[in-house]
Write an enzyme that holds these catalytic residues in place. Structure first.
Site, mmCIF file in Angstrom:
data_model
loop_
_atom_site.group_PDB
_atom_site.id
_atom_site.type_symbol
_atom_site.label_atom_id
_atom_site.label_comp_id
_atom_site.label_asym_id
_atom_site.label_seq_id
_atom_site.Cartn_x
_atom_site.Cartn_y
_atom_site.Cartn_z
ATOM 1 N N GLY A 137 38.774 15.520 48.843
ATOM 2 C CA GLY A 137 37.988 15.697 47.627
ATOM 3 C C GLY A 137 37.355 14.398 47.169
ATOM 4 O O GLY A 137 38.024 13.358 47.099
ATOM 5 N N VAL A 187 48.816 15.296 44.285
ATOM 6 C CA VAL A 187 48.230 13.999 44.638
ATOM 7 C C VAL A 187 47.217 13.552 43.591
ATOM 8 O O VAL A 187 47.114 12.375 43.258
ATOM 9 C CB VAL A 187 47.592 14.064 46.038
ATOM 10 C CG1 VAL A 187 46.833 12.781 46.349
ATOM 11 C CG2 VAL A 187 48.663 14.318 47.086
ATOM 12 N N ASN A 189 34.186 17.829 50.420
ATOM 13 C CA ASN A 189 34.724 18.559 49.283
ATOM 14 C C ASN A 189 34.357 17.787 48.021
ATOM 15 O O ASN A 189 34.662 16.604 47.896
ATOM 16 C CB ASN A 189 36.250 18.689 49.422
ATOM 17 C CG ASN A 189 36.875 19.446 48.261
ATOM 18 O OD1 ASN A 189 37.075 18.895 47.187
ATOM 19 N ND2 ASN A 189 37.205 20.699 48.494
ATOM 20 N N ASN A 212 34.917 22.236 44.835
ATOM 21 C CA ASN A 212 36.260 22.554 44.380
ATOM 22 C C ASN A 212 36.223 22.836 42.878
ATOM 23 O O ASN A 212 36.238 21.914 42.065
ATOM 24 C CB ASN A 212 37.204 21.390 44.682
ATOM 25 C CG ASN A 212 38.597 21.620 44.144
ATOM 26 O OD1 ASN A 212 38.952 22.734 43.763
ATOM 27 N ND2 ASN A 212 39.390 20.564 44.098
ATOM 28 N N CYS A 221 39.164 22.196 39.514
ATOM 29 C CA CYS A 221 39.368 21.022 38.666
ATOM 30 C C CYS A 221 39.256 21.386 37.192
ATOM 31 O O CYS A 221 38.493 22.276 36.814
ATOM 32 C CB CYS A 221 38.325 19.958 38.999
ATOM 33 S SG CYS A 221 38.411 19.359 40.686
#
Length: 299
Positions: free
Chosen positions: A44, A69, A97, A125, A128
């Site tokens: 990401g 993470v 990503n 993504n 979030c």
């Protein structure tokens, strides 16, 4: 035999890697020939460098793992200036990503990635948290999901894949919303929200208390969601969640996925993606299948 397509992307086979489990690809170059993969989804990428969450941020669970993470990455500018040159000539689809905490951040990152000639797609993504909406994930609300995809679509003109969260009441509603907003494909599932407690120390294993659950334990849920979404949208579906072998990948393909992403299994066996590709080849030969697309969506 194994060639498939995701919108404008031609994949030499349907086996890709999942973001966050394969670094930038180069970390696995000593173990496998990266050019044999259908695609690599790099970790990401956000607007600024992120250090991630405090340790401990990974924990093993039965048939899976928890992670928190926290999107540790070098930031989009460093990716464009340094990382890109190291991976741009790979003979596979290198996909970035894209993550963010606001629509503006998503758009900024997507626009910068759009300028990189050898990056043919991004995976958005939308799990979030939206900092302007009190931390609610973009992907948990159809309207919010559609809004971020619509805005990114204005600045990004290549293949736009949207990664869906399973932590919703109806993943189909989210998938339909992002399709209407301009997504070219959807990938699912992202990790499921989970928690584990160290009973001897009487505290959670993760510094963040909760984290994302992945691995074989989530596969039945992932296959079900892929099957539901594949029957509800017209755009290609990419399936992921607990894939460790060719048989697992075949479940997703038969459920309607045009391709799959392998994630947690890379931590256990860095050569697993190649084994899955070879397993798919063997399956097609044994069943006299000339084109993998013959079995996609047969369930």
């Amino acid at each position: 035999m194994l060639e498939t397509k995701i919108h404008n992307l031609t994949l030499k086979n349907p086996v890709m890697t999942a973001s966050g489990t394969f670094g930038y690809g180069e970390e696995f170059a000593d173990f496998i020939d990266l050019n044999r993969l259908g695609g690599i989804v790099v970790k990401g990428t956000t607007g600024e460098r992120r250090q991630g969450n405090a340790y401990p941020r990974m924990a093993e669970t039965p048939s899976g793992m928890l992670n928190a993470v926290g999107l540790q990455n070098v930031g989009v500018d460093t990716f464009c200036e340094k990382v890109y040159d190291r991976i741009k000539d790979l003979d596979t689809n290198v996909i970035v990503n894209v993550s963010g905490s606001s629509i503006e951040e998503y758009c900024t990152v997507a626009e910068k990635i759009n300028a990189l000639e050898n990056i043919p797609a991004i995976e958005l993504n939308i799990s979030c948290p939206n900092v302007k909406k009190g931390g609610m994930g973009f992907g948990t609300n159809p309207d919010m999901a559609a809004q971020v995809v619509s805005e990114v679509r204005k600045v990004y003109d290549k293949t736009l894949i949207v990664k869906l969260t399973p932590n919703v009441t109806s993943v189909v509603d989210i998938a339909k919303a992002v399709e209407q907003a301009g997504a070219d494909s959807v990938s699912l599932i992202n990790t499921m929200l989970g928690m584990a407690i160290d009973v001897e120390r009487q505290r959670p294993y993760l510094s963040t208390i909760t984290g994302g659950l992945s691995g074989p334990c989530v596969k039945p849920v992932a296959v079900r969601m892929v099957w539901q979404v594949a029957h509800a949208v017209q755009i290609p579906v990419i399936g992921l969640g607990g894939i460790t072998c060719a048989a697992d990948a075949l479940e997703f393909l038969m459920a309607g996925a045009k391709a799959v992403e392998v994630g947690t299994a890379n931590f256990m066996d860095p050569t697993v993606t190649i084994k899955i590709i070879e397993g798919l080849e063997d399956y097609c030969k044994r069943h006299k299948i000339n084109d993998i697309n013959e079995i996609i969506g047969i369930i």
